[in-house]
Design a protein around this motif. Structure first.
Motif, PDB file in Angstrom:
ATOM      1  N   ASP A  10       1.123  -1.356   0.169  1.00 39.54           N
ATOM      2  CA  ASP A  10       0.537  -0.103  -0.779  1.00 39.54           C
ATOM      3  C   ASP A  10       0.750   1.136  -0.115  1.00 39.54           C
ATOM      4  OD1 ASP A  10      -2.679   1.098   0.237  1.00 39.54           O
ATOM      5  OD2 ASP A  10      -2.203   1.935   1.923  1.00 39.54           O
ATOM      6  N   PRO A 100      -3.260  -2.007  -3.510  1.00 40.91           N
ATOM      7  CA  PRO A 100      -2.468  -2.665  -3.222  1.00 40.91           C
ATOM      8  C   PRO A 100      -1.135  -2.950  -4.467  1.00 40.91           C
ATOM      9  CG  PRO A 100      -3.486  -3.352  -1.981  1.00 40.91           C
ATOM     10  CD  PRO A 100      -4.172  -3.042  -2.882  1.00 40.91           C
ATOM     11  N   GLU A 136       4.279  -0.338   3.763  1.00 49.94           N
ATOM     12  CA  GLU A 136       2.872  -1.505   4.757  1.00 49.94           C
ATOM     13  C   GLU A 136       2.081  -2.401   3.761  1.00 49.94           C
ATOM     14  OE1 GLU A 136       0.029   1.758   6.463  1.00 49.94           O
ATOM     15  OE2 GLU A 136      -1.038   1.449   4.803  1.00 49.94           O
ATOM     16  N   SER A 138      -0.808  -4.246   2.650  1.00 45.07           N
ATOM     17  CA  SER A 138      -2.334  -4.961   2.778  1.00 45.07           C
ATOM     18  C   SER A 138      -3.253  -5.457   2.418  1.00 45.07           C
ATOM     19  CB  SER A 138      -2.827  -3.237   2.473  1.00 45.07           C
ATOM     20  OG  SER A 138      -2.525  -1.957   2.719  1.00 45.07           O
ATOM     21  N   ASN A 140      -7.746  -6.992   0.869  1.00 49.18           N
ATOM     22  CA  ASN A 140      -8.611  -5.704   0.810  1.00 49.18           C
ATOM     23  C   ASN A 140      -9.413  -7.470   1.349  1.00 49.18           C
ATOM     24  OD1 ASN A 140      -8.206  -4.001   0.521  1.00 49.18           O
ATOM     25  ND2 ASN A 140      -8.481  -3.871  -2.126  1.00 49.18           N
ATOM     26  N   LYS A 195     -12.970   0.336   4.667  1.00 49.50           N
ATOM     27  CA  LYS A 195     -11.820   0.630   3.786  1.00 49.50           C
ATOM     28  C   LYS A 195     -13.304   1.809   2.644  1.00 49.50           C
ATOM     29  CE  LYS A 195      -8.887   1.798   0.882  1.00 49.50           C
ATOM     30  NZ  LYS A 195      -8.116   2.477   1.740  1.00 49.50           N
ATOM     31  N   ARG A 213      -9.823  -3.466   5.674  1.00 51.64           N
ATOM     32  CA  ARG A 213      -8.822  -3.504   5.093  1.00 51.64           C
ATOM     33  C   ARG A 213      -8.033  -3.520   6.663  1.00 51.64           C
ATOM     34  NH1 ARG A 213      -4.998  -0.595   1.565  1.00 51.64           N
ATOM     35  NH2 ARG A 213      -6.353  -0.720   0.232  1.00 51.64           N
ATOM     36  N   GLU A 215      -4.014  -4.658   7.693  1.00 51.05           N
ATOM     37  CA  GLU A 215      -3.054  -3.826   7.060  1.00 51.05           C
ATOM     38  C   GLU A 215      -2.107  -3.545   8.005  1.00 51.05           C
ATOM     39  OE1 GLU A 215      -4.357   0.666   4.954  1.00 51.05           O
ATOM     40  OE2 GLU A 215      -4.019   0.451   7.092  1.00 51.05           O
ATOM     41  N   TYR A 216      -0.827  -4.640   7.399  1.00 55.80           N
ATOM     42  CA  TYR A 216       0.236  -4.898   8.743  1.00 55.80           C
ATOM     43  C   TYR A 216       1.406  -4.051   8.325  1.00 55.80           C
ATOM     44  CZ  TYR A 216      -0.494  -8.998  11.338  1.00 55.80           C
ATOM     45  OH  TYR A 216      -1.299  -9.855  12.129  1.00 55.80           O
ATOM     46  N   THR A 217       1.744  -2.748   9.060  1.00 53.46           N
ATOM     47  CA  THR A 217       2.962  -1.880   9.036  1.00 53.46           C
ATOM     48  C   THR A 217       4.022  -2.669   9.498  1.00 53.46           C
ATOM     49  OG1 THR A 217       1.755  -0.657   8.376  1.00 53.46           O
ATOM     50  CG2 THR A 217       4.061   0.131   9.281  1.00 53.46           C
TER      51      THR A 217
END
Length: 265
Positions: A10, A100, A136, A138, A140, A195, A213, A215-217
């Motif tokens: 992302d 993404p 990041e 992501s 969906n 989202k 959504r 998301e792992y950062t």
């Protein structure tokens, strides 16, 4: 627009550039540029030395990237010049934020950024060794019901996350327009949010499907290298990203959820 489940990068901050030349006259005329010249940016590549009358350059959001920063940092007793670019996927068209990027698409975007900086800002960059500074990742997920109806599920997920996530936050009402569930520590975070609502509130873009959504950062290069054994962009594949996401979610939630259900019986 087709709101299929979709996975990829992302946004990310990347390094591994050196500046070969700057058109000072062109750069000075552009409004979204901040620069200082109390010291000198200095690069050395293949025996070629380049020095510029700047200690800091920052370019704010453009149709190709969120920010560009060149500056000087002290490493030990040395001043080291650096270039970082924050890359997102919604710079020119908000609806792109829905999808993404694959690793191949991300690499092509970097090439387009280098060309854009040259043509529009007079900054000539060369690649040295592209590396992620943060990333990041992501996913969906199309929902059958409205996002709000899944609050108990996401609430349970967050509460079952490991203690290594020191900060856990749930924003269901006025504190967050998107209804965000977030757990994080200094090196890693996960967010789950609405989202569909975020696309409408932030981009004025209406989706007809209910969409969550995930998301792992990975917040720094040390964590990235721990996960993938490298932080080099060219060495990280889509399959590696997918494997990380799957294993991390299994570790963070599904394993604990199974134990939680067993205890309830």
């Amino acid at each position: 627009m087709n709101c299929k489940n979709y996975f990829g990068i992302d946004k990310a901050t990347i390094g591994g550039f050196e500046i070969m030349s700057i058109d000072n006259e062109k750069l000075s005329k552009i409004k979204n540029v901040t620069s200082f010249n109390d010291k000198y940016l200095y690069f050395e590549s293949n025996g070629i030395y380049s020095e510029f009358d700047f200690s800091y350059i920052n370019i704010k959001k453009t149709p190709h990237f969120k920010s560009f920063t060149a500056g000087i940092k002290k490493v030990g007793h040395k001043n080291i010049s650096y270039v970082y670019i924050e890359v997102t996927n919604d710079d020119d068209k908000p609806e792109k934020n829905l999808y993404p990027l694959t690793t191949e698409e991300f690499s092509r975007k970097i090439d387009s950024i280098i060309t854009f900086l040259s043509e529009n800002y007079g900054i000539e960059l060369i690649k040295t060794e592209f590396k992620f500074k943060d990333i990041e990742i992501s996913l969906n997920l199309t929902l059958k019901e409205k996002f709000d109806s899944y609050y108990p599920v996401f609430d349970t997920m967050l509460n079952l996350f490991p203690k290594s996530y020191k900060n856990k936050n749930i924003h269901k009402d006025g504190t967050s327009t998107t209804g965000t569930f977030k757990a994080q520590n200094s090196r890693l975070s996960i967010s789950i949010y609405n989202k569909k609502k975020q696309m409408l509130d932030t981009h004025n873009y209406l989706l007809h499907s209910e969409l969550a959504r995930f998301e792992y950062t990975l917040k720094n290069s040390k964590k990235i290298k721990e996960i993938f054994s490298t932080d080099k962009i060219d060495d990280i594949t889509d399959e590696m990203l997918k494997n990380f996401f799957k294993k991390q979610l299994e570790k963070d939630f599904f394993k604990n959820y199974t134990n939680h259900i067993k205890k309830m019986k």
